[in-house]
Scaffold this motif. Structure first.
Motif, PDB file in Angstrom:
ATOM      1  N   ASP A  42       0.734  -1.228   0.396  1.00  0.00           N
ATOM      2  CA  ASP A  42      -0.070  -0.561   0.023  1.00  0.00           C
ATOM      3  C   ASP A  42       0.946   1.328   0.254  1.00  0.00           C
ATOM      4  N   SER A  44       0.756   6.437  -0.760  1.00  0.00           N
ATOM      5  CA  SER A  44      -0.578   6.935  -0.589  1.00  0.00           C
ATOM      6  C   SER A  44       0.090   7.950  -0.533  1.00  0.00           C
ATOM      7  N   TRP A  45       0.209   8.015  -2.297  1.00  0.00           N
ATOM      8  CA  TRP A  45       1.740   9.108  -2.463  1.00  0.00           C
ATOM      9  C   TRP A  45       2.575   9.589  -2.246  1.00  0.00           C
ATOM     10  N   LYS A  46       3.796   8.257  -1.875  1.00  0.00           N
ATOM     11  CA  LYS A  46       4.889   7.971  -1.971  1.00  0.00           C
ATOM     12  C   LYS A  46       6.382   8.787  -2.734  1.00  0.00           C
ATOM     13  N   TYR A  57       5.710  10.219  -8.136  1.00  0.00           N
ATOM     14  CA  TYR A  57       5.094   9.733  -6.981  1.00  0.00           C
ATOM     15  C   TYR A  57       4.308   7.857  -6.997  1.00  0.00           C
ATOM     16  N   SER A  60      -0.949   5.138  -5.762  1.00  0.00           N
ATOM     17  CA  SER A  60      -1.723   3.980  -4.617  1.00  0.00           C
ATOM     18  C   SER A  60      -1.385   2.943  -4.835  1.00  0.00           C
ATOM     19  N   HIS A  62      -3.749  -0.993  -6.273  1.00  0.00           N
ATOM     20  CA  HIS A  62      -4.791  -1.133  -6.647  1.00  0.00           C
ATOM     21  C   HIS A  62      -4.547  -3.566  -6.795  1.00  0.00           C
ATOM     22  N   ARG A  97      -4.081  17.310  -8.066  1.00  0.00           N
ATOM     23  CA  ARG A  97      -4.037  15.590  -7.993  1.00  0.00           C
ATOM     24  C   ARG A  97      -4.804  14.812  -8.644  1.00  0.00           C
ATOM     25  N   ASP A  99      -6.513  11.507  -9.320  1.00  0.00           N
ATOM     26  CA  ASP A  99      -7.442   9.513  -8.901  1.00  0.00           C
ATOM     27  C   ASP A  99      -6.915   8.831  -9.593  1.00  0.00           C
TER      28      ASP A  99
END
Length: 188
Positions: A42, A44-46, A57, A60, A62, A97, A99
């Protein structure tokens, strides 16, 4: 993990997005999907990389699902010169951003998203591990359906009387007359 369907398989793919400065006054940023990461955890915008105003980045992760009913689409994608994974993007609530809606290997599903014009569909090269997985799934489940030419219905439609309307309503004339019936009456 989402709903598990019989005769389906799923795997996790991380999505890498690149944000670079826009070239017009109307677009502050340009977003592109650059790669997918099989088996990624997982995220989140690392931030993976930041150089000269361009940032990549791990946006995400999926689940990607393969369904037996869609093997024709997967087989079609595997025959492409360079098989791809499709990343479906949509503008986020804030303009900073994008999505990631979903990730798919079905070109038919990607086309459906592309037709709406609301989503951005990005092609990303299919990693070797994903290519092997999809190929094995198609080899196991895909069955070519023979082409069957449709037969023409030989029912004669030219024998129907034009302008009859609803037979349950008794009236001297019919308000639902066909236009050809008007022409024939005027010629008499």
């Amino acid at each position: 993990m989402g709903v598990v369907y019989p005769e389906s398989q799923s795997a996790r793919l991380g999505v890498v997005l690149r944000r670079s400065p826009g070239v017009t006054a109307w677009s502050k940023w340009v977003w592109r999907a650059t790669s997918v990461l099989p088996g990624a955890g997982d995220a989140s915008w690392k931030v993976l990389r930041d150089e000269g105003g361009v940032t990549e980045y791990h946006a995400s992760t999926h689940d990607i699902h393969l369904y037996v009913s869609d093997t024709e689409a997967y087989a079609h994608e595997l025959q492409a010169q360079s098989p791809s994974v499709y990343v479906i993007l949509r503008e986020g609530e804030d303009d900073a951003r994008m999505d990631v809606l979903t990730v798919t290997v079905s070109p038919y599903e990607a086309q459906d998203y592309s037709d709406s014009g609301e989503e951005q569909v990005e092609r990303v090269a299919m990693p070797p591990a994903v290519l092997e997985w999809v190929t094995a799934f198609v080899d196991q489940h895909h069955r070519e359906e023979p082409f069957v030419k449709r037969r023409r219905n030989k029912h004669r439609t030219d024998r129907k009387q034009a302008g009859i309307g609803d037979a349950r309503i008794s009236q001297a004339t019919d308000v639902y007359r066909a236009p050809t019936a008007n022409l024939q009456e005027g010629a008499e």
